[in-house]
Design an enzyme around this catalytic site. Sequence first.
Site, PDB file in Angstrom:
ATOM      1  CB  THR A 156      -0.937   0.022   1.226  1.00 51.63           C
ATOM      2  OG1 THR A 156      -1.641   1.260   1.213  1.00 51.63           O
ATOM      3  CG2 THR A 156      -0.172  -0.081   2.540  1.00 51.63           C
TER       4      THR A 156
ATOM      5  CE  LYS B  79     -11.328  -0.895  -2.068  1.00 53.83           C
ATOM      6  NZ  LYS B  79     -11.035  -0.040  -3.223  1.00 53.83           N
TER       7      LYS B  79
ATOM      8  CG  ASP C 246     -11.491   3.648  -3.923  1.00 58.35           C
ATOM      9  OD1 ASP C 246     -10.392   4.089  -3.552  1.00 58.35           O
ATOM     10  OD2 ASP C 246     -11.901   2.504  -3.624  1.00 58.35           O
TER      11      ASP C 246
ATOM     12  N   GLY D 135     -16.314  -4.808 -14.544  1.00 53.94           N
ATOM     13  CA  GLY D 135     -15.968  -5.437 -13.271  1.00 53.94           C
ATOM     14  C   GLY D 135     -16.267  -4.497 -12.115  1.00 53.94           C
ATOM     15  N   GLY D 136     -15.739  -4.814 -10.943  1.00 51.55           N
ATOM     16  CA  GLY D 136     -16.019  -4.025  -9.749  1.00 51.55           C
ATOM     17  C   GLY D 136     -15.654  -2.557  -9.910  1.00 51.55           C
TER      18      GLY D 136
ATOM     19  CG  ASN E 121     -17.031  -6.154 -19.860  1.00 53.72           C
ATOM     20  OD1 ASN E 121     -15.855  -5.845 -19.660  1.00 53.72           O
ATOM     21  ND2 ASN E 121     -17.608  -7.160 -19.242  1.00 53.72           N
TER      22      ASN E 121
END
Length: 287
Positions: free
Chosen positions: A20, A71, A107, A133-134, A155
């Site tokens: 991180t 999350k 985010d 996706g996420g 996609n």
Amino acid sequence: MEIDGKTRTCGLIGNPVEHTLSPLIHNTLAEMFGHNLVYVPFPVERGRAAEAVAGASALGILGLNVTVPYKSEVIPCLREVDSLAASIGAVNTLVRVSDGYKGYNTDMEGLYRAMTAEGVKLAGEEIILLGAGGASRAVAYLCAVKQAKRVYMLNRTVDKAKLVAEEVNRSVGREVIFPMALAAFDDLPDQKFLAIQGTSVGLYPNGDQAVIEDEAFYRRIHTGFDLIYRPWETRFMKLVKENGGQAYNGLKMLLYQGVIAYELWNGVEVSEKEAQIVYEKLKKAVS
Ligand code: ATR
């Protein structure tokens, strides 16, 4: 910094957390503001996120960031959830409230601030979003909530884009996300677009790949944002630039998600000048 009896703690829960960059962001800001605060990574074993949140609350931890894979898992452990984060179904920042935490998704607010800093707006815009996706799902919510006119979600697996589109459109009560197959980009209206790259294609160590290679696609893009920041310049960004567009990587999104979390935890406003100092440090760390 000197740690004493009044030092406050913030941190990151996730698994893994070893790589991180968040301690760099928050400890730099704490030093700049002269806050008696330290930010540390907390690796949390699978299945123990709820215990971690309850433990953090008991320990008086001021705030937490949350990363993969927790999350969504932490949401039932929270006292409150901010409306954007609730729509997305994912939080990355927990802010102390009485007897627990409120969850936010900085985010997405971070991506929004990064775009705003580059003079790019979402309201009223027609946008191409690569991926379903996420990460792309969260971006789809952001675009919808920030009043984008249309988002063409391209996609590889078009059925996945269809599901996300149905969900987001239902949630915001209007048709804003339009699912398409990657290969169908020729059917897009004849104009230039803002494009957001939310797939994992091009991520280190596969920096030589882009989800679409055809230059005809890139000629339709005036501005490209890649959520990836390793490598520094992705193949998507290169192709956007080679075809006359502006391109940005995801490091400013990372910067601002941290800046916004820091602001929420400490009730301060981080100036652009201060954010820039942190950005330079991040840039050095990734390159
Ligand atoms: P994240 O949570 O980071 O978004 P994810 O949910 O695994 O990760 O989503 C990855 C995205 O990258 C998806 O849109 C995926 O497309 P599919 O839904 O068709 O799987 C896309 N992706 C990954 N590898 C790909 C590839 N080789 N070609 C095209 N798209 C790819």
